[in-house]
Design a protein around this motif. Structure first.
Motif, mmCIF file in Angstrom:
data_model
loop_
_atom_site.group_PDB
_atom_site.id
_atom_site.type_symbol
_atom_site.label_atom_id
_atom_site.label_comp_id
_atom_site.label_asym_id
_atom_site.label_seq_id
_atom_site.Cartn_x
_atom_site.Cartn_y
_atom_site.Cartn_z
ATOM 1 N N LEU A 198 0.713 -2.053 -0.295
ATOM 2 C CA LEU A 198 -0.194 -0.029 -0.220
ATOM 3 C C LEU A 198 1.085 1.365 0.252
ATOM 4 C CD1 LEU A 198 -0.804 -2.378 2.364
ATOM 5 C CD2 LEU A 198 -3.207 -0.486 2.210
ATOM 6 N N GLU A 199 0.988 2.451 -0.896
ATOM 7 C CA GLU A 199 1.025 3.723 -1.052
ATOM 8 C C GLU A 199 0.299 4.525 -0.412
ATOM 9 O OE1 GLU A 199 4.052 5.287 -1.947
ATOM 10 O OE2 GLU A 199 5.147 2.166 -2.105
ATOM 11 N N LEU A 200 0.809 5.594 0.393
ATOM 12 C CA LEU A 200 -0.579 6.969 1.280
ATOM 13 C C LEU A 200 0.004 8.213 -0.285
ATOM 14 C CD1 LEU A 200 -1.042 8.288 3.416
ATOM 15 C CD2 LEU A 200 0.696 9.157 3.335
ATOM 16 N N GLN A 201 -1.341 8.144 -0.721
ATOM 17 C CA GLN A 201 -1.606 8.632 -1.599
ATOM 18 C C GLN A 201 -1.541 10.223 -1.748
ATOM 19 O OE1 GLN A 201 -2.180 6.748 -4.835
ATOM 20 N NE2 GLN A 201 -1.433 5.271 -3.409
ATOM 21 N N PRO A 202 -1.764 11.258 -2.597
ATOM 22 C CA PRO A 202 -1.608 12.310 -1.563
ATOM 23 C C PRO A 202 -2.884 13.141 -1.307
ATOM 24 C CG PRO A 202 -1.128 12.737 -4.151
ATOM 25 C CD PRO A 202 -1.695 11.020 -4.061
ATOM 26 N N ASP A 203 -3.668 12.579 -1.322
ATOM 27 C CA ASP A 203 -4.775 12.933 0.040
ATOM 28 C C ASP A 203 -4.762 12.218 1.132
ATOM 29 O OD1 ASP A 203 -5.533 9.871 -0.223
ATOM 30 O OD2 ASP A 203 -7.584 10.409 -1.108
#
Length: 139
Positions: A116-121
């Motif tokens: 999983l990757e942290l998104q800009p939002d």
């Protein structure tokens, strides 16, 4: 070919304890995985697709293509009997690897490794999942 992009090569992961990843980040990542698995169980493709990261959506640009890939390539993920979270590792401040222990529709044990990757939002999204059958999984 498409499945290979979503399913990273199964490589041994050395997982650290949850103490290495912030509790809030781990909980957020687990909530995303749980939400997607619940959506799969409920046959809610739109919601399941909403948890996919942009890299996955580029390869599977519609809900139908995504659900077809999961249904054909990941039956234990698509229709788990039960699942529980295993070990977790934070690979960077914005990346988490989460092990999920699954009992598939065939009653057999599987290990899924989600990235999983942290998104800009500020939300986590699933960037990939690898799956392997297991003869013995411990929780």
């Amino acid at each position: 070919m498409r499945r290979a992009f979503f399913a990273f090569a199964v490589v041994p992961f050395i997982f650290a304890s949850q103490a290495f990843a912030g509790d809030a980040e781990v909980k957020a990542a687990q909530t995303v995985i749980d939400g997607q698995l619940r959506a799969f169980i409920a046959n809610d493709g739109m919601t399941a697709y909403s948890f996919a990261a942009p890299n996955v959506k580029r390869v599977f640009p519609t809900v139908d293509t995504f659900m077809n890939m999961v249904t054909k390539g990941y039956p234990p993920v698509r229709q788990p009997q039960t699942y529980s979270f295993g070990k977790v590792r934070e690979t960077s401040p914005t990346s988490i690897i989460q092990q999920v222990l699954i009992v598939g529709p065939d009653g057999k044990d599987y290990g899924a490794v989600y990235t999983l990757e942290l998104q800009p939002d500020g939300s986590f999204r699933i960037t990939g999942c690898s799956l392997r059958a297991s003869t013995s999984l411990s929780t």
